[in-house]
Design a protein around this motif. Structure first.
Motif, PDB file in Angstrom:
ATOM      1  N   UNK A 107       0.880  -1.329  -0.024  1.00 18.30           N
ATOM      2  CA  UNK A 107       0.040   0.022  -0.048  1.00 18.30           C
ATOM      3  C   UNK A 107       0.849   1.207  -0.087  1.00 18.30           C
ATOM      4  N   UNK A 108       1.900   1.325   0.648  1.00 14.18           N
ATOM      5  CA  UNK A 108       2.766   2.528   0.865  1.00 14.18           C
ATOM      6  C   UNK A 108       3.323   3.071  -0.609  1.00 14.18           C
ATOM      7  N   UNK A 109       3.852   1.992  -1.150  1.00 10.75           N
ATOM      8  CA  UNK A 109       4.538   2.289  -2.684  1.00 10.75           C
ATOM      9  C   UNK A 109       3.419   2.901  -3.645  1.00 10.75           C
ATOM     10  N   UNK A 110       2.091   2.251  -3.555  1.00 11.17           N
ATOM     11  CA  UNK A 110       1.092   2.707  -4.372  1.00 11.17           C
ATOM     12  C   UNK A 110       0.398   4.275  -3.903  1.00 11.17           C
ATOM     13  N   UNK A 111       0.636   4.384  -2.718  1.00  8.42           N
ATOM     14  CA  UNK A 111      -0.024   5.675  -2.063  1.00  8.42           C
ATOM     15  C   UNK A 111       1.119   6.658  -2.451  1.00  8.42           C
ATOM     16  N   UNK A 112       2.453   6.193  -2.419  1.00  8.45           N
ATOM     17  CA  UNK A 112       3.463   7.349  -2.764  1.00  8.45           C
ATOM     18  C   UNK A 112       3.311   7.808  -3.999  1.00  8.45           C
ATOM     19  N   UNK A 113       3.171   6.670  -5.043  1.00  8.37           N
ATOM     20  CA  UNK A 113       3.026   6.907  -6.524  1.00  8.37           C
ATOM     21  C   UNK A 113       1.903   7.974  -6.664  1.00  8.37           C
ATOM     22  N   UNK A 114       0.674   7.522  -5.958  1.00 12.59           N
ATOM     23  CA  UNK A 114      -0.614   8.335  -6.194  1.00 12.59           C
ATOM     24  C   UNK A 114      -0.240   9.819  -5.683  1.00 12.59           C
ATOM     25  N   UNK A 115       0.618  10.141  -4.463  1.00 17.21           N
ATOM     26  CA  UNK A 115       1.019  11.344  -4.128  1.00 17.21           C
ATOM     27  C   UNK A 115       1.823  12.186  -5.066  1.00 17.21           C
ATOM     28  N   UNK A 116       2.746  11.378  -5.684  1.00 18.51           N
ATOM     29  CA  UNK A 116       3.470  12.230  -6.733  1.00 18.51           C
ATOM     30  C   UNK A 116       2.671  12.578  -7.635  1.00 18.51           C
ATOM     31  N   UNK A 117       1.573  11.642  -8.280  1.00 18.03           N
ATOM     32  CA  UNK A 117       0.910  12.117  -9.497  1.00 18.03           C
ATOM     33  C   UNK A 117       0.084  13.275  -9.297  1.00 18.03           C
ATOM     34  N   UNK A 118      -0.765  13.464  -7.780  1.00 22.32           N
ATOM     35  CA  UNK A 118      -1.539  14.286  -7.508  1.00 22.32           C
ATOM     36  C   UNK A 118      -0.511  15.587  -7.283  1.00 22.32           C
ATOM     37  N   UNK A 119       0.705  15.549  -6.785  1.00 21.50           N
ATOM     38  CA  UNK A 119       1.402  16.679  -6.697  1.00 21.50           C
ATOM     39  C   UNK A 119       1.843  17.441  -7.943  1.00 21.50           C
ATOM     40  N   UNK A 120       1.971  16.454  -8.934  1.00 23.13           N
ATOM     41  CA  UNK A 120       2.245  17.012 -10.358  1.00 23.13           C
ATOM     42  C   UNK A 120       0.982  17.631 -10.841  1.00 23.13           C
ATOM     43  N   UNK A 121      -0.347  17.419 -10.702  1.00 20.40           N
ATOM     44  CA  UNK A 121      -1.541  17.706 -11.129  1.00 20.40           C
ATOM     45  C   UNK A 121      -1.616  19.265 -10.459  1.00 20.40           C
ATOM     46  N   UNK A 122      -1.400  19.422  -9.145  1.00 14.31           N
ATOM     47  CA  UNK A 122      -1.479  20.748  -8.496  1.00 14.31           C
ATOM     48  C   UNK A 122      -0.433  21.562  -8.963  1.00 14.31           C
ATOM     49  N   UNK A 123       0.543  21.063  -9.286  1.00 13.68           N
ATOM     50  CA  UNK A 123       1.820  21.942  -9.652  1.00 13.68           C
ATOM     51  C   UNK A 123       1.469  22.514 -11.446  1.00 13.68           C
ATOM     52  N   UNK A 124       0.953  21.550 -12.073  1.00 11.65           N
ATOM     53  CA  UNK A 124       0.680  21.978 -13.469  1.00 11.65           C
ATOM     54  C   UNK A 124      -0.659  22.848 -13.637  1.00 11.65           C
ATOM     55  N   UNK A 125      -1.554  22.764 -12.596  1.00 13.07           N
ATOM     56  CA  UNK A 125      -2.610  23.637 -12.554  1.00 13.07           C
ATOM     57  C   UNK A 125      -2.176  25.105 -11.991  1.00 13.07           C
TER      58      UNK A 125
END
Length: 212
Positions: A107-125
């Motif tokens: 779970x930790x690895x998948x959630x870390x990847x999710x966090x990274x992708x969410x951070x990219x979304x916010x940065x791009x926005x």
């Protein structure tokens, strides 16, 4: 004298029971959030109906392919989040294989990847906001700009809230001596919120970028 007998095999812990108080409370709260975004949609359509020509001129300044790419990143994060949920239901907190052996991720690895992708979304926005301001579309410019920044901005704040929740769940799982029902349920509840945020953005994206 009767001798007590014991089962030869130790029972395996069952998957977290989804319909618990944390899950129900989250669903009730998300229902109120749905009403909040419904009000934002109503505001957007009301302002749009009052100034159709303004909307036509201003929406032409939007970079649809750029926003579409960012949307795909957020949508993909829902899939990585759900993979983390599957691992949480198996009480698997950490990976049991190599870093690139995704099948053995926890779970930790998948959630870390999710966090990274969410951070990219916010940065791009945030970068998109900067580009629009450079083109003269500031929040105080007109009713279109106000509606655009209010609807997408509130959603962005919800994404930030989800990212903070992921950090808390990941930290709690890392610090736990034993990954059990409590930690797994926390991951499942956060996934409800994240999927909700993704669905809301898909609706926002379709209305703001494609609805003419």
């Amino acid at each position: 004298m009767t001798t007590a007998t014991h089962a030869p095999n130790t029972p395996v812990p069952s998957a977290p029971n989804r319909p618990n108080m944390a899950s129900v409370g989250t669903m009730v709260w998300l229902s109120s959030e749905l009403m909040f975004f419904a009000a934002l949609f109503a505001m957007y359509f009301s302002l749009r109906a009052a100034a159709p020509e303004l909307w036509a001129n201003e929406t032409a300044k939007l970079n649809v392919p750029f926003a579409l790419t960012n949307t795909l990143i957020l949508v993909a994060s829902s899939f990585t989040c759900q993979m983390g949920v599957f691992r949480a239901e198996e009480f698997k907190a950490r990976r049991s294989g190599g870093v690139f052996n995704f099948k053995e991720w926890g779970m930790i690895e998948w959630f870390i990847l999710t966090f990274i992708m969410g951070s990219i979304f916010v940065s791009v926005q945030a970068y998109e906001y900067a580009m629009l301001v450079h083109e003269g579309v500031a929040m105080s410019s007109n009713s279109y700009a106000s509606a655009f920044y209010i609807t997408t901005g509130f959603h962005g704040l919800h994404v930030l809230g989800g990212l903070i929740a992921f950090l808390l769940i990941i930290s709690r799982a890392m610090l736990a001596k034993k990954f059990g029902h409590f930690e797994a349920t926390g991951g499942i509840v956060v996934s409800y919120y994240w999927h909700f945020v993704d669905v809301v953005w898909i609706a926002l994206f379709a209305i703001i970028y494609f609805l003419k």
